[in-house]
Design an enzyme around this catalytic site. Structure first.
Site, PDB file in Angstrom:
ATOM      1  N   LYS A 204       0.853  -1.212   0.000  1.00 51.00           N
ATOM      2  CA  LYS A 204       0.000   0.000   0.000  1.00 51.00           C
ATOM      3  C   LYS A 204       0.881   1.252   0.000  1.00 51.00           C
ATOM      4  CE  LYS A 204      -3.802   2.489   1.318  1.00 51.00           C
ATOM      5  NZ  LYS A 204      -4.338   3.310   0.270  1.00 51.00           N
ATOM      6  N   ASN A 212       0.221   9.540  -4.672  1.00 47.39           N
ATOM      7  CA  ASN A 212      -0.199  10.682  -3.859  1.00 47.39           C
ATOM      8  C   ASN A 212       0.601  11.966  -4.080  1.00 47.39           C
ATOM      9  OD1 ASN A 212      -1.799   8.594  -2.941  1.00 47.39           O
ATOM     10  ND2 ASN A 212      -1.787   9.266  -0.829  1.00 47.39           N
ATOM     11  N   ASN A 222      -6.279  11.014 -10.030  1.00 46.13           N
ATOM     12  CA  ASN A 222      -5.404   9.828 -10.095  1.00 46.13           C
ATOM     13  C   ASN A 222      -5.274   9.339 -11.538  1.00 46.13           C
ATOM     14  OD1 ASN A 222      -5.464  10.148  -7.367  1.00 46.13           O
ATOM     15  ND2 ASN A 222      -6.516   8.230  -6.892  1.00 46.13           N
TER      16      ASN A 222
HETATM   17  O1  KPL Z   1      -5.040   5.658  -0.940  1.00 39.81           O
HETATM   18  C1  KPL Z   1      -5.265   6.538  -1.751  1.00 39.81           C
HETATM   19  C2  KPL Z   1      -5.227   7.933  -1.266  1.00 39.81           C
HETATM   20  O2  KPL Z   1      -5.755   8.840  -1.901  1.00 39.81           O
HETATM   21  O3  KPL Z   1      -4.649   8.120  -0.162  1.00 39.81           O
HETATM   22  C3  KPL Z   1      -5.470   6.198  -3.207  1.00 39.81           C
HETATM   23  C4  KPL Z   1      -5.478   4.670  -3.348  1.00 39.81           C
HETATM   24  C5  KPL Z   1      -4.361   6.786  -4.032  1.00 39.81           C
HETATM   25  C6  KPL Z   1      -6.813   6.594  -3.723  1.00 39.81           C
HETATM   26  O4  KPL Z   1      -6.966   7.960  -3.955  1.00 39.81           O
END
Ligand code: KPL
Ligand code: NAD
Length: 325
Positions: A204, A212, A222
């Site tokens: 993750k 991000n 995204n």
């Molecule tokens: O986890 C995310 C976030 O914005 O912090 C993602 C998976 C990139 C989805 O926007």
């Protein structure tokens, strides 16, 4: 919209362990509702004293996958001041990563020996610090793909249905997460125990490192990372650097899939404004230090170059400071 429906506490709630939820933001309110829906007594820990020590309701706009039928629900919870002194046996920490340690330091004397403390934050680098702060608690890491946002104070929309993985932080909890899943997963949010949560946290983290900071700095969705050629070039180069760092840190499997994983997630969440983009646009401190910052620290400690990630870390921090000045 139909009238609000009030979710009743079930008669079993008195016999179930009380859950304290730290942080009444999007995830805190969503999880408080899920725990309450299963008959748990839920105590929402607030930093602000005025509304504390009283019954209240969270307004929940559920996701169709929650199976709650109503369009809007009022979910009863108890508001409690962090400085109260009742012991805490089950804690779900739902602050943002930079607020986690200060918030836990505040309530540390209340955490009972053997208490289960579940950390739901994005990113890495804080779990060990929490384990040292709370040496007699059992620390668990939760990784959630649920999506929620605040519509107002104690008002949350469950916008995206996902799943939450739960695993013990190594060395902190002798028993695994299975027992706790039985409690946390009794509500409408699905929870799955995993034996080793660390690879999932790294996977993750790698995806968040790729998506991000770029979306936050370019102010793009995204999906635009994949569809705009100049952004795609930056994204591909960043994924290649993240893969090289992961390989150097001894995660060859993740290194091999990070570009494909980040591409899949960016495509699946194409219309999303990433959480870091939302934080920068709202003038809030982001979680960059626990995402790109953690990757850079690990790379530096291992003598691995990561100039692209370092440049993004600096740029996001400068943007945060400029907004706060
Ligand atoms: O986890 C995310 C976030 O914005 O912090 C993602 C998976 C990139 C989805 O926007
Ligand atoms: P949020 O900003 O909506 O909520 C955080 C809350 O913590 C705020 O209400 C804040 O006032 C409170 N808080 C901060 N310090 C506190 C303290 N000392 N005492 C009491 N409360 C305190 O954030 P969120 O969107 O709920 O995200 C929480 C975490 O979950 C983040 O790490 C985020 O990355 C992760 N996450 C969020 C989502 C989502 O869809 N919102 C999805 C997956 C993971």
């Amino acid at each position: 919209m139909r009238d609000n429906a009030r979710m009743q506490e079930t008669p079993t709630s008195a016999t179930r362990t009380a859950w304290h939820v730290l942080g009444a933001g999007a995830m805190g309110c969503l999880w408080a509702c899920s725990l309450a829906s299963a008959g748990n007594a839920v105590r929402l820990l607030l930093r602000e004293p005025p509304a504390c020590g009283s019954d209240a309701s969270i307004t929940l706009i559920p996701h169709p996958a929650d199976g709650l039928r109503e369009e809007t629900l009022l979910v009863p919870v108890w508001l409690e001041a962090a400085r109260d002194n009742a012991p805490i046996a089950r804690l779900l920490a739902c602050t943002k990563a930079p607020d986690l340690l200060p918030a836990l330091e505040h309530i540390a004397p209340r955490i009972a020996d053997g208490a289960a403390v579940v950390l739901l934050q994005n990113g890495m680098g804080f779990h060990a610090a929490v384990a040292s702060l709370l040496p007699r608690a059992r620390i668990f890491c939760a990784l959630s793909t649920e999506g929620a946002y605040r519509e107002g104070s104690l008002h949350v929309r469950h916008a995206g249905s996902g799943e939450t993985l739960l695993g013990a932080f190594p060395g902190s909890a002798e028993i695994g997460a299975t027992e706790l899943v039985g409690e946390l997963g009794r509500g409408f949010l699905p929870v799955r125990a995993v034996e080793d949560i660390i690879p999932a946290l790294w996977a993750k983290l790698a995806v968040n490192c790729a998506i991000n900071p770029l979306t936050a700095l370019h102010g793009c969705s995204n999906g635009e990372l994949l569809d705009r050629p100049t952004l795609r070039g930056e994204f591909d180069a960043l994924c290649a650097e993240i893969a090289a760092v992961l390989a150097g840190l001894g995660h060859p499997g993740l290194a091999a899939t990070v570009a494909a994983d980040a591409t899949r997630v960016a495509r699946a969440t194409a219309a999303n404004r990433s959480s870091m983009r939302q934080d920068l646009e709202a003038g809030r401190r982001s979680e960059i230090g626990f995402i790109t910052g953690f990757l850079c620290q690990q790379a530096q400690a291992a003598g691995l170059p990561c100039p692209l990630n370092e440049a993004l870390l600096t740029a996001v921090r400068q943007r945060e400071q400029a907004k706060q000045a």
